[in-house]
Structures are given as structure tokens and as C-alpha cells.
Enzyme design. Sequence first.
Site, PDB file in Angstrom:
ATOM      1  N   ASP A  62       5.435  -6.189  -4.456  1.00 39.44           N
ATOM      2  CA  ASP A  62       6.801  -5.854  -4.842  1.00 39.44           C
ATOM      3  C   ASP A  62       6.834  -5.258  -6.248  1.00 39.44           C
ATOM      4  OD1 ASP A  62       7.922  -6.858  -2.463  1.00 39.44           O
ATOM      5  OD2 ASP A  62       8.165  -8.869  -3.313  1.00 39.44           O
TER       6      ASP A  62
ATOM      7  N   LEU B  36       9.426 -11.998  -6.636  1.00 41.40           N
ATOM      8  CA  LEU B  36       8.710 -10.766  -6.294  1.00 41.40           C
ATOM      9  C   LEU B  36       7.209 -11.025  -6.381  1.00 41.40           C
ATOM     10  CD1 LEU B  36      10.736  -8.014  -8.219  1.00 41.40           C
ATOM     11  CD2 LEU B  36      11.064  -8.852  -5.900  1.00 41.40           C
ATOM     12  N   ASP B  37       6.452 -10.529  -5.400  1.00 40.11           N
ATOM     13  CA  ASP B  37       5.005 -10.682  -5.440  1.00 40.11           C
ATOM     14  C   ASP B  37       4.368  -9.440  -6.055  1.00 40.11           C
ATOM     15  OD1 ASP B  37       4.895  -8.724  -3.427  1.00 40.11           O
ATOM     16  OD2 ASP B  37       4.659 -10.196  -1.831  1.00 40.11           O
ATOM     17  N   SER B  38       3.048  -9.398  -6.084  1.00 43.05           N
ATOM     18  CA  SER B  38       2.359  -8.285  -6.749  1.00 43.05           C
ATOM     19  C   SER B  38       2.640  -6.943  -6.071  1.00 43.05           C
ATOM     20  CB  SER B  38       0.849  -8.552  -6.821  1.00 43.05           C
ATOM     21  OG  SER B  38       0.325  -8.726  -5.523  1.00 43.05           O
TER      22      SER B  38
END
Length: 79
Positions: free
Chosen positions: A35, A31-33
Site C-alpha cells: 500500500d 497500510l502495508d508495504s
Amino acid sequence: MKEKIIDILNGFGVERTAITDDVHFTRDLGLDSLDTVDLIMQLEQEFGIRIPDEDYSKLTTLSGVINYLEAEQQVEQPV
């Protein structure tokens, strides 16, 4: 509570079998920021709470989210 959180994570395309109590959302699940912000917004909506920005760092694993939400529920309930 745990199943609701897993359902939310599943909405990010995360396989249920990949989700363990100590899985790290960014490092292990990718997951990225954005997300992460979306995840927190969904948690707020699902559990009817407000999560301050300074608490985001506590919400990096499933167990961390569960512990945080349980603590928040105890604070909100009268003794």
C-alpha cells in the site's frame, strides 16, 4: 494539496475522519508495504515528481508528506 492527499488515502479505504496530520499510515491506518509503495506512486503521479526510495521513510504521516511535497515544490521553482 492536503485534500488531494486525503483523497488518495481515501482510495485505500481510509475514512476521512481517521486522517489527521500526525496519523501514521502503517501503524494507525493499517497500510502495508505494498500500500505504501502504491501511495508513493500515486503521489508521484498526482504531483508530477519523482520520490527516491531513500525518501520513503519521510512519508509516514500526512504532515510528513505535505512537508516533503512543499519542500520539493520549492526546489523545483526558480527563485
